[in-house]
Design a protein around this motif. Structure first.
Motif, PDB file in Angstrom:
ATOM      1  N   MET A 154       0.813  -1.216   0.000  1.00 38.53           N
ATOM      2  CA  MET A 154       0.000   0.000   0.000  1.00 38.53           C
ATOM      3  C   MET A 154       0.848   1.269   0.000  1.00 38.53           C
ATOM      4  SD  MET A 154      -3.031  -0.766   2.769  1.00 38.53           S
ATOM      5  CE  MET A 154      -4.302  -1.988   2.455  1.00 38.53           C
ATOM      6  N   LEU A 155       0.344   2.282  -0.695  1.00 33.96           N
ATOM      7  CA  LEU A 155       0.903   3.625  -0.557  1.00 33.96           C
ATOM      8  C   LEU A 155       0.388   4.249   0.729  1.00 33.96           C
ATOM      9  CD1 LEU A 155      -1.366   6.107  -1.140  1.00 33.96           C
ATOM     10  CD2 LEU A 155      -1.270   5.124  -3.413  1.00 33.96           C
ATOM     11  N   ILE A 156       1.066   5.292   1.186  1.00 35.33           N
ATOM     12  CA  ILE A 156       0.588   6.104   2.308  1.00 35.33           C
ATOM     13  C   ILE A 156       0.681   7.562   1.880  1.00 35.33           C
ATOM     14  CG2 ILE A 156       0.788   6.649   4.763  1.00 35.33           C
ATOM     15  CD1 ILE A 156       2.622   4.162   5.014  1.00 35.33           C
ATOM     16  N   MET A 157      -0.410   8.295   1.993  1.00 37.04           N
ATOM     17  CA  MET A 157      -0.421   9.691   1.568  1.00 37.04           C
ATOM     18  C   MET A 157      -1.110  10.573   2.606  1.00 37.04           C
ATOM     19  SD  MET A 157      -3.295   9.230  -1.453  1.00 37.04           S
ATOM     20  CE  MET A 157      -3.282  10.926  -1.998  1.00 37.04           C
ATOM     21  N   ARG A 158      -0.671  11.812   2.649  1.00 38.38           N
ATOM     22  CA  ARG A 158      -1.278  12.820   3.523  1.00 38.38           C
ATOM     23  C   ARG A 158      -2.099  13.743   2.648  1.00 38.38           C
ATOM     24  NH1 ARG A 158       0.445  18.184   4.674  1.00 38.38           N
ATOM     25  NH2 ARG A 158      -0.025  18.936   6.770  1.00 38.38           N
ATOM     26  N   VAL A 159      -3.364  13.928   3.015  1.00 34.84           N
ATOM     27  CA  VAL A 159      -4.265  14.784   2.244  1.00 34.84           C
ATOM     28  C   VAL A 159      -4.773  15.896   3.149  1.00 34.84           C
ATOM     29  CG1 VAL A 159      -6.305  14.861   0.771  1.00 34.84           C
ATOM     30  CG2 VAL A 159      -4.964  12.755   0.911  1.00 34.84           C
ATOM     31  N   LYS A 160      -4.640  17.146   2.678  1.00 39.39           N
ATOM     32  CA  LYS A 160      -5.135  18.293   3.439  1.00 39.39           C
ATOM     33  C   LYS A 160      -6.145  19.052   2.596  1.00 39.39           C
ATOM     34  CE  LYS A 160      -2.611  22.048   4.244  1.00 39.39           C
ATOM     35  NZ  LYS A 160      -1.585  22.957   4.814  1.00 39.39           N
ATOM     36  N   ASN A 161      -7.324  19.342   3.201  1.00 40.55           N
ATOM     37  CA  ASN A 161      -8.350  20.078   2.468  1.00 40.55           C
ATOM     38  C   ASN A 161      -8.176  21.585   2.653  1.00 40.55           C
ATOM     39  OD1 ASN A 161      -9.425  20.759   4.970  1.00 40.55           O
ATOM     40  ND2 ASN A 161     -11.251  19.476   4.771  1.00 40.55           N
ATOM     41  N   PRO A 162      -8.944  22.407   1.942  1.00 45.29           N
ATOM     42  CA  PRO A 162      -8.773  23.866   2.039  1.00 45.29           C
ATOM     43  C   PRO A 162      -8.996  24.427   3.441  1.00 45.29           C
ATOM     44  CG  PRO A 162     -10.014  23.299   0.068  1.00 45.29           C
ATOM     45  CD  PRO A 162      -9.881  22.037   0.860  1.00 45.29           C
ATOM     46  N   GLU A 163      -9.725  23.707   4.279  1.00 40.43           N
ATOM     47  CA  GLU A 163      -9.960  24.155   5.654  1.00 40.43           C
ATOM     48  C   GLU A 163      -8.803  23.787   6.584  1.00 40.43           C
ATOM     49  OE1 GLU A 163     -12.499  22.443   3.877  1.00 40.43           O
ATOM     50  OE2 GLU A 163     -13.066  24.486   3.274  1.00 40.43           O
ATOM     51  N   GLY A 164      -7.817  23.098   6.058  1.00 39.93           N
ATOM     52  CA  GLY A 164      -6.642  22.738   6.847  1.00 39.93           C
ATOM     53  C   GLY A 164      -6.735  21.409   7.556  1.00 39.93           C
ATOM     54  N   LYS A 165      -7.812  20.648   7.317  1.00 39.50           N
ATOM     55  CA  LYS A 165      -7.962  19.353   7.948  1.00 39.50           C
ATOM     56  C   LYS A 165      -7.088  18.335   7.233  1.00 39.50           C
ATOM     57  CE  LYS A 165     -11.369  16.228   9.927  1.00 39.50           C
ATOM     58  NZ  LYS A 165     -12.779  16.078  10.276  1.00 39.50           N
ATOM     59  N   VAL A 166      -6.350  17.543   8.009  1.00 36.99           N
ATOM     60  CA  VAL A 166      -5.412  16.577   7.459  1.00 36.99           C
ATOM     61  C   VAL A 166      -5.898  15.164   7.747  1.00 36.99           C
ATOM     62  CG1 VAL A 166      -3.080  15.618   7.669  1.00 36.99           C
ATOM     63  CG2 VAL A 166      -3.412  18.094   7.586  1.00 36.99           C
ATOM     64  N   ARG A 167      -5.844  14.320   6.720  1.00 37.06           N
ATOM     65  CA  ARG A 167      -6.127  12.894   6.895  1.00 37.06           C
ATOM     66  C   ARG A 167      -5.043  12.097   6.180  1.00 37.06           C
ATOM     67  NH1 ARG A 167     -10.966  11.735   9.171  1.00 37.06           N
ATOM     68  NH2 ARG A 167     -12.717  13.189   8.967  1.00 37.06           N
ATOM     69  N   TYR A 168      -4.663  10.975   6.776  1.00 37.34           N
ATOM     70  CA  TYR A 168      -3.717  10.065   6.139  1.00 37.34           C
ATOM     71  C   TYR A 168      -4.482   8.869   5.574  1.00 37.34           C
ATOM     72  CZ  TYR A 168       0.306  12.612   7.940  1.00 37.34           C
ATOM     73  OH  TYR A 168       1.241  13.589   8.196  1.00 37.34           O
ATOM     74  N   VAL A 169      -4.099   8.489   4.365  1.00 37.74           N
ATOM     75  CA  VAL A 169      -4.801   7.449   3.627  1.00 37.74           C
ATOM     76  C   VAL A 169      -3.795   6.391   3.172  1.00 37.74           C
ATOM     77  CG1 VAL A 169      -6.203   6.956   1.584  1.00 37.74           C
ATOM     78  CG2 VAL A 169      -6.519   9.117   2.827  1.00 37.74           C
ATOM     79  N   ALA A 170      -4.161   5.128   3.299  1.00 35.63           N
ATOM     80  CA  ALA A 170      -3.388   4.024   2.723  1.00 35.63           C
ATOM     81  C   ALA A 170      -4.197   3.454   1.563  1.00 35.63           C
ATOM     82  CB  ALA A 170      -3.116   2.939   3.761  1.00 35.63           C
ATOM     83  N   ALA A 171      -3.508   2.999   0.514  1.00 38.46           N
ATOM     84  CA  ALA A 171      -4.229   2.512  -0.661  1.00 38.46           C
ATOM     85  C   ALA A 171      -3.484   1.371  -1.318  1.00 38.46           C
ATOM     86  CB  ALA A 171      -4.449   3.646  -1.660  1.00 38.46           C
ATOM     87  N   ALA A 172      -4.241   0.337  -1.719  1.00 41.74           N
ATOM     88  CA  ALA A 172      -3.679  -0.842  -2.379  1.00 41.74           C
ATOM     89  C   ALA A 172      -4.212  -0.934  -3.800  1.00 41.74           C
ATOM     90  CB  ALA A 172      -4.049  -2.105  -1.597  1.00 41.74           C
ATOM     91  N   PHE A 173      -3.291  -0.979  -4.761  1.00 42.35           N
ATOM     92  CA  PHE A 173      -3.649  -1.133  -6.167  1.00 42.35           C
ATOM     93  C   PHE A 173      -2.739  -2.175  -6.809  1.00 42.35           C
ATOM     94  CE2 PHE A 173      -4.629   3.284  -5.131  1.00 42.35           C
ATOM     95  CZ  PHE A 173      -5.922   3.422  -5.599  1.00 42.35           C
ATOM     96  N   PRO A 174      -3.259  -3.006  -7.704  1.00 35.96           N
ATOM     97  CA  PRO A 174      -2.377  -3.879  -8.482  1.00 35.96           C
ATOM     98  C   PRO A 174      -1.454  -3.048  -9.371  1.00 35.96           C
ATOM     99  CG  PRO A 174      -4.661  -4.617  -8.603  1.00 35.96           C
ATOM    100  CD  PRO A 174      -4.677  -3.256  -7.982  1.00 35.96           C
ATOM    101  N   SER A 175      -0.517  -3.713 -10.008  1.00 37.15           N
ATOM    102  CA  SER A 175       0.436  -3.041 -10.877  1.00 37.15           C
ATOM    103  C   SER A 175      -0.261  -2.230 -11.967  1.00 37.15           C
ATOM    104  CB  SER A 175       1.356  -4.090 -11.520  1.00 37.15           C
ATOM    105  OG  SER A 175       2.230  -3.505 -12.436  1.00 37.15           O
ATOM    106  N   ALA A 176       0.328  -1.061 -12.277  1.00 36.63           N
ATOM    107  CA  ALA A 176      -0.126  -0.193 -13.377  1.00 36.63           C
ATOM    108  C   ALA A 176      -1.530   0.370 -13.157  1.00 36.63           C
ATOM    109  CB  ALA A 176      -0.048  -0.918 -14.707  1.00 36.63           C
ATOM    110  N   CYS A 177      -1.894   0.603 -11.913  1.00 38.38           N
ATOM    111  CA  CYS A 177      -3.191   1.212 -11.610  1.00 38.38           C
ATOM    112  C   CYS A 177      -3.035   2.611 -11.006  1.00 38.38           C
ATOM    113  CB  CYS A 177      -3.992   0.322 -10.674  1.00 38.38           C
ATOM    114  SG  CYS A 177      -4.594  -1.192 -11.453  1.00 38.38           S
ATOM    115  N   GLY A 178      -1.847   3.190 -11.124  1.00 46.37           N
ATOM    116  CA  GLY A 178      -1.666   4.581 -10.725  1.00 46.37           C
ATOM    117  C   GLY A 178      -1.337   4.807  -9.275  1.00 46.37           C
TER     118      GLY A 178
END
Length: 519
Positions: A154-178
């Protein structure tokens, strides 16, 4: 297996330099990190491991000072001794003049109970950089099962919205799915920000307060080069200009590297291009005598770059305690059936979604005969123990007092009647993340219940300001007939793979899906 290794290993490093690499998977000293020691006779492996892991005396000091002296033993050899016999040298160089290996006798063995990996005959990628998939997924998932945590593709990413709220997301994709593109996404919507903790592997464990925390056990990127461009991933293209090792790409007489899809405006006529196989004066459209296309770069060619070179690296990527995970995303490359995004009803249903992942096949998936491939949790090549036990381990993660992440499924790859992509993807995928943010905040007005999960209402996603119109009815459609076929395919796969080992919780989810589709 031990017998096969005994046939190969004696004398395999004769005449070569043996290197000893103490390395840490994860920040040195982190309670989530694990230590390994690799032996190798490949300078390429040493240089790459220095990028992909934390190595050196600090690791040895940590091992010496910790309560546990346990480490994973990793032994690698290219399997090509430097013989002093001139005739043996001549034969070896005629067969493999540039890349030391023993391709006809390659053998990679994992011994989870012994915490040991032995790799013979390959000098490339995950077969030789033993901290990657061998340790970080296969051995680590076994350790995680024993110790109550998850080692995931899985990837791990930090996402922040315009209001400044931060959430961390993990994501699993097979090969060549971005996956790498998502981890380094440049959001199209003003005020949104994405930072990268890691693009490939996540180790996740619940802390004492019930939060799921994750670290990236790696310290660099080992990314697929073809298709990486200014359009698909400008941040990745920027970082590979510095401190990067390229493998099996093409190169030019100007000293540049080149691969398919790198830059449409690249003038291939103004410079000599040498293909990854050493073919001089490579040109687009070249074919073999049999009519097969000759690529400039190998379809699975790679760049190996330190995480510190990524300008969108999250400041907490080296945090010892890890980052708190609010959401887990599963996905695949599906031209039809699966909508753009939907959310699981609960944790157990989310585990079922992971078990049912299917995707069109790609160049990085070996031994594939069907166009559509089941790849549960994007972990099919990396399971180190019984698949049924793996699913039960995921189901067992849900306990009283724990804050379970929301689970979502995405599909950026829906196609229309002319085989065109229906969704623009890339930076526009932030619109999907925006919907997830609202769902995690408890907004029920933007979702509708369907047999497969919670799907956005047509006005639940922001799309009216896209540069090109999109067919939201098509993107969010849940066709009962197509999904009845999907349910049959999922059932066939799970029953065929698991038999009586299928957890009761997964069987119940499969039956519930069938009943909902029949209503």
């Amino acid at each position: 297996m031990d017998g096969c290794m005994k046939e190969r290993l004696p004398g395999c490093m004769n005449g070569r330099c043996m290197y000893i690499i103490p390395f840490s998977m994860g920040p040195v000293g982190s309670p989530l990190a694990k230590i390994g020691i690799q032996l190798t006779d490949s300078p390429y492996v040493v240089a790459s491991m220095r990028i992909m892991t934390r190595i050196g005396t600090s690791v040895l000091k940590c091992l010496n000072s910790s309560d546990s002296t346990e480490f994973v033993r990793c032994m690698h050899t290219v399997g090509r001794a430097d013989s002093t016999d001139p005739e043996q040298v001549r034969k070896a160089n005629l067969r493999l003049p540039t890349w030391a290996c023993d391709p006809d006798r390659v053998l990679i063995a994992h011994y989870p109970l012994r915490r040991e990996i032995v790799s013979y005959g390959s000098g490339y990628g995950g077969n030789s950089l033993l901290g990657k998939k061998c340790f970080a997924l296969r051995i680590a998932s076994w350790i995680g099962r024993d110790e109550g945590w998850l080692a995931e593709h899985m990837l791990i990413m930090r996402v922040k919205n315009p209001e400044g709220k931060v959430r961390y997301v993990a994501a699993a994709f097979p090969s060549a799915c971005g996956k790498t593109n998502l981890a380094m996404m440049e959001p199209s919507l003003p005020g949104w920000e994405v930072k990268c903790v890691g693009d490939d592997i996540a180790w996740m464990k619940f802390d004492s307060e019930g939060r799921l925390r994750a670290i990236n056990p790696e310290n660099g990127f080992f990314g697929v080069a073809p298709g990486t461009s200014q359009k698909t991933n400008p941040n990745a293209l920027d970082m590979v200009h510095r401190n990067t090792i390229f493998t099996n790409v093409a190169f030019t007489e100007r000293g540049d590297v080149y691969w398919e899809g790198m830059d449409p405006s690249y003038d291939l006529n103004s410079t000599k291009v040498i293909s990854w196989q050493g073919i001089p004066y490579w040109k687009q459209g070249m074919r073999t005598m049999d009519g097969d296309k000759i690529n400039a770069a190998h379809p699975n060619s790679r760049f190996c770059t330190p995480l510190s070179e990524c300008k969108v690296a999250d400041p907490l990527y080296n945090s010892a305690e890890g980052v708190p995970i609010d959401a887990i995303i599963f996905g695949g490359r599906r031209p039809d059936t699966v909508p753009l995004v939907y959310q699981s009803f609960d944790w157990a249903h989310g585990v079922f979604l992971g078990s049912a992942m299917r995707s069109e096949t790609t160049k990085a998936a070996a031994d594939v005969t069907d166009k559509m491939r089941n790849d549960p949790f994007a972990m099919r090549p990396f399971f180190s123990y019984n698949f049924g036990g793996y699913l039960q381990h995921w189901l067992d993660m849900e306990k009283t007092g724990r804050q379970m992440p929301g689970i979502f499924h995405v599909n950026w790859f829906l196609r229309g009647e002319q085989n065109e992509f229906l969704w623009p993807g890339f930076g526009e995928n932030v619109r999907i993340l925006e919907w997830m943010f609202k769902r995690l905040d408890g907004d029920d007005s933007i979702a509708r219940s369907t047999p497969i999960g919670m799907v956005p209402t047509n006005d639940g996603l922001r799309y009216s300001d896209l540069s090109k119109s999109v067919d939201m009815d098509r993107l969010l459609n849940v066709d009962p007939q197509l999904w009845s076929k999907e349910e049959e395919a999922i059932r066939s796969f799970l029953e065929g793979q698991l038999g009586t080992d299928c957890p009761a919780g997964i069987t119940a989810q499969l039956e519930s899906l069938k009943q909902r589709l029949a209503q």
